[in-house]
Design an enzyme around this catalytic site. Structure first.
Site, PDB file in Angstrom:
ATOM      1  N   HIS A 151       0.882  -1.177   0.000  1.00 18.40           N
ATOM      2  CA  HIS A 151       0.000   0.000   0.000  1.00 18.40           C
ATOM      3  C   HIS A 151       0.918   1.225   0.000  1.00 18.40           C
ATOM      4  O   HIS A 151       2.029   1.176   0.527  1.00 18.40           O
ATOM      5  CB  HIS A 151      -0.839  -0.044   1.277  1.00 18.40           C
ATOM      6  CG  HIS A 151      -1.905   0.985   1.388  1.00 18.40           C
ATOM      7  ND1 HIS A 151      -1.657   2.263   1.810  1.00 18.40           N
ATOM      8  CD2 HIS A 151      -3.234   0.924   1.152  1.00 18.40           C
ATOM      9  CE1 HIS A 151      -2.792   2.944   1.830  1.00 18.40           C
ATOM     10  NE2 HIS A 151      -3.766   2.159   1.437  1.00 18.40           N
ATOM     11  N   ASP A 228       3.172  -4.588   8.061  1.00 20.10           N
ATOM     12  CA  ASP A 228       1.942  -3.817   7.921  1.00 20.10           C
ATOM     13  C   ASP A 228       0.783  -4.809   8.048  1.00 20.10           C
ATOM     14  O   ASP A 228       0.503  -5.584   7.134  1.00 20.10           O
ATOM     15  CB  ASP A 228       1.956  -3.118   6.555  1.00 20.10           C
ATOM     16  CG  ASP A 228       0.606  -2.527   6.179  1.00 20.10           C
ATOM     17  OD1 ASP A 228      -0.386  -2.766   6.891  1.00 20.10           O
ATOM     18  OD2 ASP A 228       0.549  -1.835   5.144  1.00 20.10           O
ATOM     19  N   GLN A 231      -4.403  -5.378   6.956  1.00 21.33           N
ATOM     20  CA  GLN A 231      -5.396  -6.314   6.397  1.00 21.33           C
ATOM     21  C   GLN A 231      -5.234  -7.710   6.994  1.00 21.33           C
ATOM     22  O   GLN A 231      -5.638  -8.701   6.367  1.00 21.33           O
ATOM     23  CB  GLN A 231      -5.255  -6.381   4.862  1.00 21.33           C
ATOM     24  CG  GLN A 231      -5.417  -5.063   4.157  1.00 21.33           C
ATOM     25  CD  GLN A 231      -6.854  -4.536   4.168  1.00 21.33           C
ATOM     26  OE1 GLN A 231      -7.798  -5.250   4.534  1.00 21.33           O
ATOM     27  NE2 GLN A 231      -7.039  -3.289   3.787  1.00 21.33           N
ATOM     28  N   LYS A 254     -10.322  -0.933  10.656  1.00 22.89           N
ATOM     29  CA  LYS A 254     -10.481  -2.126   9.815  1.00 22.89           C
ATOM     30  C   LYS A 254     -10.717  -3.356  10.689  1.00 22.89           C
ATOM     31  O   LYS A 254     -10.870  -4.462  10.204  1.00 22.89           O
ATOM     32  CB  LYS A 254      -9.235  -2.331   8.942  1.00 22.89           C
ATOM     33  CG  LYS A 254      -9.026  -1.207   7.910  1.00 22.89           C
ATOM     34  CD  LYS A 254      -7.809  -1.490   7.061  1.00 22.89           C
ATOM     35  CE  LYS A 254      -7.273  -0.273   6.340  1.00 22.89           C
ATOM     36  NZ  LYS A 254      -8.063   0.133   5.195  1.00 22.89           N
ATOM     37  N   CYS A 392      -4.727   2.480  -3.747  1.00 20.35           N
ATOM     38  CA  CYS A 392      -3.471   2.934  -3.116  1.00 20.35           C
ATOM     39  C   CYS A 392      -2.331   1.950  -3.350  1.00 20.35           C
ATOM     40  O   CYS A 392      -1.451   1.785  -2.486  1.00 20.35           O
ATOM     41  CB  CYS A 392      -3.633   3.202  -1.623  1.00 20.35           C
ATOM     42  SG  CYS A 392      -4.781   4.522  -1.271  1.00 20.35           S
TER      43      CYS A 392
HETATM   44  N1  7TS Z   1      -1.741  -0.816   4.638  1.00 21.89           N
HETATM   45  C1  7TS Z   1      -2.675  -1.579   4.040  1.00 21.89           C
HETATM   46  C2  7TS Z   1      -2.329  -2.965   3.621  1.00 21.89           C
HETATM   47  C3  7TS Z   1      -3.952  -1.057   3.828  1.00 21.89           C
HETATM   48  O1  7TS Z   1      -4.868  -1.822   3.242  1.00 21.89           O
HETATM   49  C4  7TS Z   1      -4.239   0.262   4.236  1.00 21.89           C
HETATM   50  C5  7TS Z   1      -5.575   0.891   3.960  1.00 21.89           C
HETATM   51  C6  7TS Z   1      -3.242   0.991   4.894  1.00 21.89           C
HETATM   52  C7  7TS Z   1      -2.001   0.416   5.064  1.00 21.89           C
HETATM   53  C8  7TS Z   1      -3.487   2.347   5.440  1.00 21.89           C
HETATM   54  O2  7TS Z   1      -4.361   2.282   6.511  1.00 21.89           O
HETATM   55  P1  7TS Z   1      -4.894   3.606   7.225  1.00 21.89           P
HETATM   56  O3  7TS Z   1      -5.922   3.122   8.174  1.00 21.89           O
HETATM   57  O4  7TS Z   1      -3.737   4.244   7.891  1.00 21.89           O
HETATM   58  O5  7TS Z   1      -5.461   4.462   6.126  1.00 21.89           O
HETATM   59  N2  7TS Z   1      -6.242   0.305   2.895  1.00 21.89           N
HETATM   60  C9  7TS Z   1      -7.371   0.775   2.295  1.00 21.89           C
HETATM   61  C10 7TS Z   1      -7.987   0.092   1.255  1.00 21.89           C
HETATM   62  O6  7TS Z   1      -7.617  -0.965   0.785  1.00 21.89           O
HETATM   63  N3  7TS Z   1      -9.064   0.785   0.878  1.00 21.89           N
HETATM   64  O7  7TS Z   1      -9.154   1.895   1.628  1.00 21.89           O
HETATM   65  C11 7TS Z   1      -8.107   1.904   2.525  1.00 21.89           C
END
Ligand code: 7TS
Length: 434
Positions: A151, A228, A231, A254, A392
């Site tokens: 990401h 990371d 997910q 999430k 992303c």
């Molecule tokens: N890493 C992964 C693997 C992600 O899927 C996301 C967000 C992030 C980092 C960033 O997370 P945040 O909570 O700091 O924004 N992924 C997604 C997505 O797949 N669709 O919207 C956000």
């Protein structure tokens, strides 16, 4: 204790007990996922005249009523700033917030709550390590290894560090199924490597990476590894000590919890060596104009008033997830993915993106001659919420030679009817576009 506060405390304790009863009820019998779905109020509404079919949990999950009520309760009865008041409410809020930290510690099996730093989310977790660890320990000519499926939030902070320090970013390639080529990873590791940062499960492909092996290989060179887990933690059990992860970060929103709160786990010995990320209140021990000393872990990394309700909400989200059981969630979602594969892969003109053998509940696809944004728009008219775009992960789009994808992602509240609705809506997309 003043009487009026005592009665409030009683009611708080009662709510806590009720929540424990609820989660233990779910746990003792095999979870009934249709009942669990009832706990999520957002799902029970119509959108544009259709029953909402929510297939965008990888972007954010909905929140169970148990979490919503706890946050409501906090703001109604407990709201106060933490770590600074001797008064009752401040102590109560502090206790709830610190209790949430312990829940997080137990959830990922860290050795101590000192290793749990509350951050805004995964993005801030990576930025904290890239800034603090990176500025101190990564220098010109050093190498940082990431993967082709990261990401942007696990690419750009490292690029910024590389720009500041003259370090070099190296990328582990992937095969056509969307799996890491481990042989190439081993070739990239060398004496110059100073950090490996890898996604546990890809938000676009669903691929579950062999992070234990990745960590083992990096440790042969004494290189720390950041995982990371944005997910991962909502789909399967994560044990940072069994993995021997040096840093592990994820987002509360999430994981059926609130937005604006996340976690950075770091091994104590590493966090101790790292300078503060931001300066301000709460992160200090002693301040004078000549010299400042810093607070102990984890507060050294938590400047300013934190997202108190968020931390508390995350703690209750963890209770909820543990109450259902990650084993059961994993099985349920694997069955959904299996069903989606059977139902959707047969649709002529649909190509899946990401077909790894070990995969979490994400189904990304493209349709022949139809732009993913058009897919998303038609699906939305049908009440089906999916995410479309580059998700992303722009380098990944180029790797698969697609401008964008459509992605259906499943949470514990989804069922096979949702997938049937998606399949029907996809057929409508083909009809609309001839
Ligand atoms: N890493 C992964 C693997 C992600 O899927 C996301 C967000 C992030 C980092 C960033 O997370 P945040 O909570 O700091 O924004 N992924 C997604 C997505 O797949 N669709 O919207 C956000």
């Amino acid at each position: 204790m003043p009487l009026r506060f005592f009665s409030k405390l009683q009611s708080i304790k009662q709510i806590q007990m009720e929540s424990e009863i609820l989660t233990s009820e779910i746990k003792t019998s095999a979870p009934d996922f249709s009942k669990i779905r009832e706990n999520f109020p957002t799902l029970h509404q119509t959108v544009k005249g259709r029953q909402l079919v929510y297939l965008d949990s990888a972007a954010t999950t909905h929140k169970p009523v148990q979490v919503i009520e706890k946050i409501d309760h906090y703001y109604r009865l407990q709201n106060s700033n933490i770590h600074r008041g001797v008064h009752y409410l401040s102590q109560l809020a502090t206790e709830e917030y610190e209790n949430a930290r312990i829940k997080v510690k137990n959830f990922i099996n860290a050795s101590s709550e000192k290793e749990i730093v509350f951050v805004k989310g995964t993005t801030e977790g990576v930025n904290l390590v890239a800034s603090s660890y990176g500025n101190r320990f990564i220098n010109e000519g050093d190498e940082i290894i990431i993967t082709h499926m990261e990401h942007h939030s696990n690419i750009v902070p490292w690029q910024l560090l590389c720009e500041r320090k003259g370090a070099v970013l190296r990328v582990i390639p992937i095969n056509d199924r969307g799996e890491l080529i481990m042989e190439e990873y081993k070739k990239l590791l060398n004496e110059k490597t100073k950090m490996v940062a890898v996604v546990h499960a890809s938000n676009t492909l669903g691929t579950e990476n062999p992070v234990k092996e990745i960590i083992e290989e990096a440790h042969k060179y004494n290189v720390p590894v950041l995982i990371d887990g944005a997910q991962a933690v909502q789909h399967f059990e994560v044990d940072v000590r069994a993995l021997d992860a040096d840093f592990y970060t994820f987002s509360g929103h999430k994981l059926y919890g609130p937005t604006g709160i996340g976690v950075l786990y770091g091994k104590k010995e590493l966090l101790e060596k790292m300078p503060p990320y931001q300066g301000g209140g709460d992160m200090i021990s002693y301040v004078s104009f000549e010299r400042t000393t810093y607070n102990e872990l984890p507060y050294k990394f938590e400047a300013g008033t934190p997202h108190i309700a968020g931390g508390i909400g995350l703690g209750y989200a963890i209770d909820y997830v543990k109450g259902v059981g990650l084993q059961a969630i994993k099985q349920h979602e694997a069955a959904l993915l299996d069903y989606a594969n059977k139902k959707l892969l047969g649709i002529p003109g649909l190509t899946p993106i990401g077909t790894a053998e070990k995969k979490s509940s994400v189904f990304s696809f493209v349709l022949e001659n139809i732009h993913p944004h058009d897919i998303g728009t038609i699906l939305d008219v049908e009440g089906v919420a999916v995410r479309t775009g580059h998700l992303c992960t722009q380098p990944l789009m180029r790797r698969f030679d697609v401008p964008a994808v459509a992605r259906a992602s499943f949470g514990m509240y989804n069922n096979t009817d949702d997938i049937d609705a998606l399949a029907e809506a996809i057929l409508k997309v083909f009809k609309v576009f001839g």
